[in-house]
Write a protein that holds these residues in place. Structure first.
Motif, PDB file in Angstrom:
ATOM      1  N   THR A   3       8.050  35.728  23.564  1.00  0.00           N
ATOM      2  CA  THR A   3       6.710  35.158  23.702  1.00  0.00           C
ATOM      3  C   THR A   3       6.241  34.662  22.344  1.00  0.00           C
ATOM      4  N   PRO A   4       5.583  33.520  22.319  1.00  0.00           N
ATOM      5  CA  PRO A   4       5.091  33.027  21.032  1.00  0.00           C
ATOM      6  C   PRO A   4       4.003  33.966  20.504  1.00  0.00           C
ATOM      7  N   PRO A   5       3.907  34.096  19.193  1.00  0.00           N
ATOM      8  CA  PRO A   5       2.857  34.960  18.635  1.00  0.00           C
ATOM      9  C   PRO A   5       1.482  34.367  18.933  1.00  0.00           C
ATOM     10  N   PRO A   6       0.454  35.205  19.027  1.00  0.00           N
ATOM     11  CA  PRO A   6      -0.886  34.684  19.302  1.00  0.00           C
ATOM     12  C   PRO A   6      -1.372  33.810  18.149  1.00  0.00           C
ATOM     13  N   THR A   7      -2.157  32.812  18.490  1.00  0.00           N
ATOM     14  CA  THR A   7      -2.745  31.950  17.471  1.00  0.00           C
ATOM     15  C   THR A   7      -3.922  32.685  16.848  1.00  0.00           C
ATOM     16  N   LEU A   8      -3.911  32.793  15.524  1.00  0.00           N
ATOM     17  CA  LEU A   8      -4.989  33.460  14.803  1.00  0.00           C
ATOM     18  C   LEU A   8      -5.822  32.418  14.074  1.00  0.00           C
ATOM     19  N   LEU A   9      -7.129  32.575  14.163  1.00  0.00           N
ATOM     20  CA  LEU A   9      -8.055  31.625  13.570  1.00  0.00           C
ATOM     21  C   LEU A   9      -8.817  32.273  12.424  1.00  0.00           C
ATOM     22  N   THR A  10      -9.261  31.457  11.496  1.00  0.00           N
ATOM     23  CA  THR A  10     -10.132  31.922  10.415  1.00  0.00           C
ATOM     24  C   THR A  10     -11.578  31.725  10.857  1.00  0.00           C
ATOM     25  N   VAL A  11     -12.500  32.281  10.113  1.00  0.00           N
ATOM     26  CA  VAL A  11     -13.918  32.089  10.420  1.00  0.00           C
ATOM     27  C   VAL A  11     -14.273  30.601  10.406  1.00  0.00           C
ATOM     28  N   PRO A  12     -13.841  29.817   9.401  1.00  0.00           N
ATOM     29  CA  PRO A  12     -14.138  28.376   9.455  1.00  0.00           C
ATOM     30  C   PRO A  12     -13.559  27.684  10.694  1.00  0.00           C
ATOM     31  N   ASP A  13     -12.373  28.109  11.154  1.00  0.00           N
ATOM     32  CA  ASP A  13     -11.805  27.543  12.388  1.00  0.00           C
ATOM     33  C   ASP A  13     -12.729  27.804  13.569  1.00  0.00           C
ATOM     34  N   VAL A  14     -13.222  29.039  13.662  1.00  0.00           N
ATOM     35  CA  VAL A  14     -14.106  29.410  14.772  1.00  0.00           C
ATOM     36  C   VAL A  14     -15.435  28.667  14.665  1.00  0.00           C
ATOM     37  N   MET A  15     -15.928  28.492  13.445  1.00  0.00           N
ATOM     38  CA  MET A  15     -17.165  27.732  13.243  1.00  0.00           C
ATOM     39  C   MET A  15     -17.029  26.325  13.822  1.00  0.00           C
ATOM     40  N   LEU A  16     -15.893  25.691  13.567  1.00  0.00           N
ATOM     41  CA  LEU A  16     -15.664  24.348  14.081  1.00  0.00           C
ATOM     42  C   LEU A  16     -15.529  24.341  15.604  1.00  0.00           C
ATOM     43  N   ARG A  17     -14.771  25.282  16.149  1.00  0.00           N
ATOM     44  CA  ARG A  17     -14.541  25.313  17.595  1.00  0.00           C
ATOM     45  C   ARG A  17     -15.805  25.594  18.384  1.00  0.00           C
ATOM     46  N   LEU A  18     -16.641  26.500  17.870  1.00  0.00           N
ATOM     47  CA  LEU A  18     -17.857  26.861  18.593  1.00  0.00           C
ATOM     48  C   LEU A  18     -19.078  26.081  18.119  1.00  0.00           C
ATOM     49  N   GLN A  19     -18.923  25.297  17.055  1.00  0.00           N
ATOM     50  CA  GLN A  19     -20.011  24.528  16.460  1.00  0.00           C
ATOM     51  C   GLN A  19     -21.174  25.448  16.096  1.00  0.00           C
TER      52      GLN A  19
END
Length: 62
Positions: A3-19
């Motif tokens: 199984t591929p490893p889970p994708t891990l996001l940084t706080v700035p990544d989450v800021m962009l995704r959730l606006q």
């Protein structure tokens, strides 16, 4: 088959995704509405945690 490893996001990544701003993302983490972990000084949020948060918000709004 692996199984591929889970994708891990940084706080700035989450800021962009959730606006959302940095303070709001850290507030979601602090209040346990967004799962995360730290490795050393690095905070990481699994992509599935962001998806779960969105799904919960949509269910609450319905």
């Amino acid at each position: 088959m692996t199984t591929p490893p889970p994708t891990l996001l940084t706080v700035p990544d989450v800021m962009l995704r959730l606006q959302l701003g940095k303070s709001k993302v850290y507030d979601l983490i602090r209040t346990k509405r967004l799962a995360s972990f730290t490795e050393g000084r690095a905070r990481r949020i699994p992509e599935t945690a962001v998806q779960d948060y969105i799904r919960t918000r949509l269910e609450d709004a319905a």
